[in-house]
Design a protein around this motif. Structure first.
Motif, PDB file in Angstrom:
ATOM      1  N   PHE A  26      24.193   9.446  63.272  1.00  0.00           N
ATOM      2  CA  PHE A  26      25.026  10.265  64.144  1.00  0.00           C
ATOM      3  C   PHE A  26      25.139   9.630  65.531  1.00  0.00           C
ATOM      4  N   GLY A  27      24.017   9.145  66.071  1.00  0.00           N
ATOM      5  CA  GLY A  27      24.041   8.507  67.385  1.00  0.00           C
ATOM      6  C   GLY A  27      24.921   7.272  67.411  1.00  0.00           C
ATOM      7  N   LEU A  28      24.838   6.450  66.370  1.00  0.00           N
ATOM      8  CA  LEU A  28      25.695   5.259  66.294  1.00  0.00           C
ATOM      9  C   LEU A  28      27.161   5.637  66.166  1.00  0.00           C
ATOM     10  N   ASN A  29      27.450   6.668  65.377  1.00  0.00           N
ATOM     11  CA  ASN A  29      28.838   7.129  65.243  1.00  0.00           C
ATOM     12  C   ASN A  29      29.367   7.659  66.569  1.00  0.00           C
ATOM     13  N   CYS A  30      28.537   8.407  67.302  1.00  0.00           N
ATOM     14  CA  CYS A  30      28.962   8.916  68.614  1.00  0.00           C
ATOM     15  C   CYS A  30      29.270   7.764  69.564  1.00  0.00           C
ATOM     16  N   LYS A  31      28.415   6.745  69.566  1.00  0.00           N
ATOM     17  CA  LYS A  31      28.637   5.587  70.438  1.00  0.00           C
ATOM     18  C   LYS A  31      29.943   4.888  70.062  1.00  0.00           C
ATOM     19  N   ASN A  32      30.189   4.692  68.766  1.00  0.00           N
ATOM     20  CA  ASN A  32      31.418   4.020  68.326  1.00  0.00           C
ATOM     21  C   ASN A  32      32.651   4.808  68.720  1.00  0.00           C
ATOM     22  N   VAL A  33      32.619   6.128  68.539  1.00  0.00           N
ATOM     23  CA  VAL A  33      33.772   6.963  68.920  1.00  0.00           C
ATOM     24  C   VAL A  33      33.998   6.883  70.426  1.00  0.00           C
ATOM     25  N   ALA A  34      32.910   6.969  71.192  1.00  0.00           N
ATOM     26  CA  ALA A  34      33.037   6.910  72.654  1.00  0.00           C
ATOM     27  C   ALA A  34      33.629   5.585  73.099  1.00  0.00           C
ATOM     28  N   MET A  35      33.172   4.481  72.502  1.00  0.00           N
ATOM     29  CA  MET A  35      33.704   3.168  72.880  1.00  0.00           C
ATOM     30  C   MET A  35      35.183   3.057  72.521  1.00  0.00           C
ATOM     31  N   LYS A  36      35.585   3.593  71.362  1.00  0.00           N
ATOM     32  CA  LYS A  36      36.998   3.560  70.961  1.00  0.00           C
ATOM     33  C   LYS A  36      37.866   4.393  71.892  1.00  0.00           C
ATOM     34  N   MET A  37      37.283   5.434  72.485  1.00  0.00           N
ATOM     35  CA  MET A  37      38.028   6.291  73.402  1.00  0.00           C
ATOM     36  C   MET A  37      38.038   5.743  74.827  1.00  0.00           C
ATOM     37  N   GLY A  38      37.399   4.582  75.026  1.00  0.00           N
ATOM     38  CA  GLY A  38      37.435   3.938  76.330  1.00  0.00           C
ATOM     39  C   GLY A  38      36.244   4.229  77.224  1.00  0.00           C
ATOM     40  N   LEU A  39      35.262   4.949  76.727  1.00  0.00           N
ATOM     41  CA  LEU A  39      34.060   5.203  77.523  1.00  0.00           C
ATOM     42  C   LEU A  39      33.198   3.951  77.491  1.00  0.00           C
ATOM     43  N   SER A  40      32.857   3.440  78.658  1.00  0.00           N
ATOM     44  CA  SER A  40      32.070   2.207  78.703  1.00  0.00           C
ATOM     45  C   SER A  40      30.588   2.528  78.862  1.00  0.00           C
ATOM     46  N   MET A  41      29.781   1.551  78.558  1.00  0.00           N
ATOM     47  CA  MET A  41      28.337   1.709  78.697  1.00  0.00           C
ATOM     48  C   MET A  41      27.993   1.795  80.180  1.00  0.00           C
ATOM     49  N   PRO A  42      26.883   2.455  80.514  1.00  0.00           N
ATOM     50  CA  PRO A  42      26.474   2.523  81.926  1.00  0.00           C
ATOM     51  C   PRO A  42      26.239   1.132  82.492  1.00  0.00           C
ATOM     52  N   GLU A  43      26.505   0.979  83.782  1.00  0.00           N
ATOM     53  CA  GLU A  43      26.299  -0.312  84.423  1.00  0.00           C
ATOM     54  C   GLU A  43      24.809  -0.622  84.458  1.00  0.00           C
ATOM     55  N   GLU A  44      24.477  -1.843  84.105  1.00  0.00           N
ATOM     56  CA  GLU A  44      23.081  -2.258  84.045  1.00  0.00           C
ATOM     57  C   GLU A  44      22.633  -2.741  85.420  1.00  0.00           C
ATOM     58  N   PRO A  45      21.571  -2.157  85.980  1.00  0.00           N
ATOM     59  CA  PRO A  45      21.097  -2.628  87.285  1.00  0.00           C
ATOM     60  C   PRO A  45      20.408  -3.976  87.156  1.00  0.00           C
ATOM     61  N   GLU A  46      20.281  -4.666  88.273  1.00  0.00           N
ATOM     62  CA  GLU A  46      19.571  -5.936  88.276  1.00  0.00           C
ATOM     63  C   GLU A  46      18.116  -5.671  87.899  1.00  0.00           C
ATOM     64  N   PHE A  47      17.553  -6.535  87.077  1.00  0.00           N
ATOM     65  CA  PHE A  47      16.187  -6.349  86.607  1.00  0.00           C
ATOM     66  C   PHE A  47      15.208  -6.491  87.759  1.00  0.00           C
ATOM     67  N   THR A  48      14.253  -5.571  87.828  1.00  0.00           N
ATOM     68  CA  THR A  48      13.204  -5.610  88.845  1.00  0.00           C
ATOM     69  C   THR A  48      11.866  -5.749  88.146  1.00  0.00           C
ATOM     70  N   TYR A  49      11.054  -6.684  88.610  1.00  0.00           N
ATOM     71  CA  TYR A  49       9.740  -6.902  88.033  1.00  0.00           C
ATOM     72  C   TYR A  49       8.702  -6.673  89.127  1.00  0.00           C
ATOM     73  N   THR A  50       7.714  -5.864  88.815  1.00  0.00           N
ATOM     74  CA  THR A  50       6.643  -5.594  89.774  1.00  0.00           C
ATOM     75  C   THR A  50       5.325  -6.107  89.200  1.00  0.00           C
ATOM     76  N   ASN A  51       4.628  -6.918  89.955  1.00  0.00           N
ATOM     77  CA  ASN A  51       3.315  -7.412  89.568  1.00  0.00           C
ATOM     78  C   ASN A  51       2.288  -6.676  90.403  1.00  0.00           C
ATOM     79  N   PHE A  52       1.499  -5.819  89.762  1.00  0.00           N
ATOM     80  CA  PHE A  52       0.521  -5.022  90.491  1.00  0.00           C
ATOM     81  C   PHE A  52      -0.781  -5.766  90.744  1.00  0.00           C
ATOM     82  N   ILE A  53      -0.914  -6.963  90.217  1.00  0.00           N
ATOM     83  CA  ILE A  53      -2.135  -7.748  90.434  1.00  0.00           C
ATOM     84  C   ILE A  53      -1.931  -8.585  91.688  1.00  0.00           C
ATOM     85  N   HIS A  54      -2.749  -8.353  92.678  1.00  0.00           N
ATOM     86  CA  HIS A  54      -2.619  -9.086  93.945  1.00  0.00           C
ATOM     87  C   HIS A  54      -3.787  -9.987  94.179  1.00  0.00           C
TER      88      HIS A  54
END
Length: 73
Positions: A45-73
């Protein structure tokens, strides 16, 4: 840049697992088998919803730039 889903989460009714030490025992886990059937139906169902949405012109959310945090100092 290729747009894609980061981590879609599809759920079922309970933990997504079946129990048994071999395929025959797994098939006897009626609750686990039903959970997996519901999971498969929800995934389809989820895949079908995504396919229908894409066919109707709904685009995927914009992907933010990847952020990496190193907690070891």
């Amino acid at each position: 840049m290729c747009q894609r889903m980061q981590m879609p989460i599809i759920t079922s009714r309970y933990w997504n697992m079946v129990h048994g030490t071999n395929p025959k025992e797994v098939q006897q886990d009626a609750e686990g088998m039903q959970v997996m059937q519901v999971l498969g139906n929800n995934m389809a169902f989820g895949l079908n919803c995504k396919n229908v949405a894409m066919k109707m012109g709904l685009s995927m959310p914009e992907e933010p730039e990847f952020t990496y945090t190193n907690f070891i100092h």
